[in-house]
Design an enzyme around this catalytic site. Sequence first.
Site, PDB file in Angstrom:
ATOM      1  N   CYS A 101       0.876  -1.171   0.000  1.00  0.00           N
ATOM      2  CA  CYS A 101       0.000   0.000   0.000  1.00  0.00           C
ATOM      3  C   CYS A 101       0.913   1.220   0.000  1.00  0.00           C
ATOM      4  O   CYS A 101       2.064   1.137  -0.426  1.00  0.00           O
ATOM      5  CB  CYS A 101      -0.953  -0.023   1.194  1.00  0.00           C
ATOM      6  SG  CYS A 101      -0.120   0.075   2.795  1.00  0.00           S
ATOM      7  N   ARG A 102       0.454   2.354   0.466  1.00  0.00           N
ATOM      8  CA  ARG A 102       1.277   3.559   0.452  1.00  0.00           C
ATOM      9  C   ARG A 102       2.462   3.441   1.397  1.00  0.00           C
ATOM     10  O   ARG A 102       3.599   3.696   1.029  1.00  0.00           O
ATOM     11  CB  ARG A 102       0.447   4.799   0.808  1.00  0.00           C
ATOM     12  CG  ARG A 102       1.234   6.103   0.694  1.00  0.00           C
ATOM     13  CD  ARG A 102       0.395   7.306   1.047  1.00  0.00           C
ATOM     14  NE  ARG A 102      -0.086   7.268   2.419  1.00  0.00           N
ATOM     15  CZ  ARG A 102       0.611   7.692   3.475  1.00  0.00           C
ATOM     16  NH1 ARG A 102       1.809   8.181   3.332  1.00  0.00           N
ATOM     17  NH2 ARG A 102       0.096   7.628   4.680  1.00  0.00           N
TER      18      ARG A 102
END
Length: 155
Positions: A101-102
């Site tokens: 994810c980020r």
Amino acid sequence: MAIYRSIALIWITLLSAGAVSDITSKQEIVQEAKSKASHISSEQLANYLSGTESIVLLDVRTEAEYQAGHIKGAQWFPRGKIEFYIQGLVEDPAAKIVLYCRSGGRSALSALTMKEMGYTNVVDLDGGFREWVAQGNTFYNLHGEHKVVSYQKKE
């Protein structure tokens, strides 16, 4: 009458303060997931991607984040759909799966969920997409391949 209102206000304040302290924050939940999940570094992922071993690379961010830029070969699979649809995408519980994810929070939560579902070879990209890009790796979007270049002066 005023004294009863004061007592009621004190009780409400005490009860609500106690209830708030019993709630686990999102930061605590993410930290716990990160501490329990298995991780790989950006360098390890780059080696996997350049090798011949088959891996499933899943981007669990939002679709907008994925469209803005993703790791080559990654499939978009939003975190909120893991429990419902992952078995349709990855049938083999022993498949090598890398999630990102980020920054690693959502993917760590997803990795733990998949392990609870019976997947045995699931890892989280340590530091997520942000770390992948910071390490000088390329990413892709509808405009093609990109690489972030640092213009900081080295002394």
